[in-house]
Write an enzyme that holds these catalytic residues in place. Structure first.
Site, PDB file in Angstrom:
ATOM      1  N   ASP A  25     109.866  91.580  23.181  1.00  0.00           N
ATOM      2  CA  ASP A  25     108.872  90.773  22.467  1.00  0.00           C
ATOM      3  C   ASP A  25     107.591  90.584  23.291  1.00  0.00           C
ATOM      4  O   ASP A  25     107.598  90.701  24.514  1.00  0.00           O
ATOM      5  CB  ASP A  25     109.439  89.376  22.173  1.00  0.00           C
ATOM      6  CG  ASP A  25     110.449  89.387  21.033  1.00  0.00           C
ATOM      7  OD1 ASP A  25     110.896  90.474  20.638  1.00  0.00           O
ATOM      8  OD2 ASP A  25     110.792  88.286  20.562  1.00  0.00           O
ATOM      9  N   HIS A  76     105.496  90.392  15.465  1.00  0.00           N
ATOM     10  CA  HIS A  76     105.960  89.139  16.070  1.00  0.00           C
ATOM     11  C   HIS A  76     105.044  88.003  15.600  1.00  0.00           C
ATOM     12  O   HIS A  76     105.484  87.073  14.966  1.00  0.00           O
ATOM     13  CB  HIS A  76     105.959  89.286  17.578  1.00  0.00           C
ATOM     14  CG  HIS A  76     106.720  88.214  18.296  1.00  0.00           C
ATOM     15  ND1 HIS A  76     107.828  87.599  17.767  1.00  0.00           N
ATOM     16  CD2 HIS A  76     106.541  87.646  19.513  1.00  0.00           C
ATOM     17  CE1 HIS A  76     108.296  86.706  18.630  1.00  0.00           C
ATOM     18  NE2 HIS A  76     107.520  86.708  19.685  1.00  0.00           N
ATOM     19  N   HIS A  80     100.932  84.478  19.031  1.00  0.00           N
ATOM     20  CA  HIS A  80     102.082  83.686  19.457  1.00  0.00           C
ATOM     21  C   HIS A  80     101.921  82.193  19.196  1.00  0.00           C
ATOM     22  O   HIS A  80     102.509  81.354  19.884  1.00  0.00           O
ATOM     23  CB  HIS A  80     102.407  83.933  20.938  1.00  0.00           C
ATOM     24  CG  HIS A  80     103.890  83.991  21.181  1.00  0.00           C
ATOM     25  ND1 HIS A  80     104.624  82.907  21.584  1.00  0.00           N
ATOM     26  CD2 HIS A  80     104.773  84.999  21.060  1.00  0.00           C
ATOM     27  CE1 HIS A  80     105.904  83.260  21.704  1.00  0.00           C
ATOM     28  NE2 HIS A  80     106.012  84.525  21.388  1.00  0.00           N
ATOM     29  N   HIS A 170     111.659  90.686  27.082  1.00  0.00           N
ATOM     30  CA  HIS A 170     110.191  90.637  26.994  1.00  0.00           C
ATOM     31  C   HIS A 170     109.552  91.731  27.853  1.00  0.00           C
ATOM     32  O   HIS A 170     110.041  92.029  28.939  1.00  0.00           O
ATOM     33  CB  HIS A 170     109.677  89.270  27.456  1.00  0.00           C
ATOM     34  CG  HIS A 170     110.114  88.158  26.544  1.00  0.00           C
ATOM     35  ND1 HIS A 170     111.314  87.491  26.726  1.00  0.00           N
ATOM     36  CD2 HIS A 170     109.544  87.624  25.440  1.00  0.00           C
ATOM     37  CE1 HIS A 170     111.443  86.583  25.753  1.00  0.00           C
ATOM     38  NE2 HIS A 170     110.384  86.640  24.965  1.00  0.00           N
TER      39      HIS A 170
END
Ligand SMILES: [Zn+2]
Length: 213
Positions: A25, A76, A80, A170
């Site tokens: 991610d 995603h 964020h 990640h």
């Protein structure tokens, strides 16, 4: 067995299969993603990347390289932002911006979605479904961030992977992620007999079978 199937959410594969689904991610990140692609190529492993659209716009070539290597790329978020801090219209707008950014870069409409922090809002889920996106969470995290993200800890959690696991990792460093630790631990793990006994696939291997849009 898949109570959330009607909403196109999954968080685990089948234990009866040998597949493990590594997911990365928050990238792409030019400091870490190229090394990760090298490691995966060395071991002929396919994985999945849940990318941030602002980073994709900054490093489109990295996104294309990832797609050309045969990995799955999913949405995603844009930057964020926490889904619960966005107004519904903003959350919808964010999903659509990501969708089109990614489609423009790769030439293919994305089919996978993982909300930031794994936080699901029903309306966002409906929107994702309208875009024919499969929402994929995870059942196992290597916890490669913060105080728990030590090399020993990440390595131990990798060694404990089981068939069917969807694994959160990640390859970028927003917040407190530790992708350098992730890469070091992954490289060592992939040389072990345990890793050799598993089959690593991109999530499309799972979602194509499970969902009928
Ligand atoms: Zn994230």
């Amino acid at each position: 067995m898949w109570p959330n199937g009607f909403l196109n959410i999954t968080s685990r594969g089948r234990r009866s299969e040998s597949q493990v689904y590594l997911t990365f991610d928050d990238g792409p990140d030019p400091r870490f993603t190229p090394s990760l692609l090298d490691i995966l190529a060395q071991h002929q492993i396919k994985a999945s990347f849940f990318v941030l659209a602002d980073a994709c716009a900054a490093y489109p070539e990295l996104v294309r390289q990832t797609a050309e290597a045969g990995h799955d790329i999913g949405i995603h978020s844009y930057s964020h932002a926490h889904p619960w801090r966005l107004r519904q219209a903003e959350a919808r707008e964010e999903l659509h911006r990501c969708y089109h950014t990614l489609a423009n870069i790769t030439g293919n409409p994305p089919s996978l979605f993982r909300p930031a922090y794994g936080r699901i809002r029903p309306a966002t889920l409906q929107e994702a479904r309208a875009l024919q996106l499969h929402t994929v969470l995870w059942n196992r995290s290597v916890i490669d961030w913060g105080a728990w993200g030590t090399l020993a800890g990440v390595s131990r959690r990798l060694a404990a992977l089981k068939p069917g696991d969807i694994v959160l990792m990640h390859d970028a460093r927003p917040d407190t992620n530790r992708p350098e630790t992730t890469l070091t631990a992954l490289q060592s793990f992939l040389n072990t007999d345990k890793a050799a006994s598993l089959e690593f696939s991109g999530l499309s291997h799972l979602t194509k079978k499970r969902f009928r849009n």
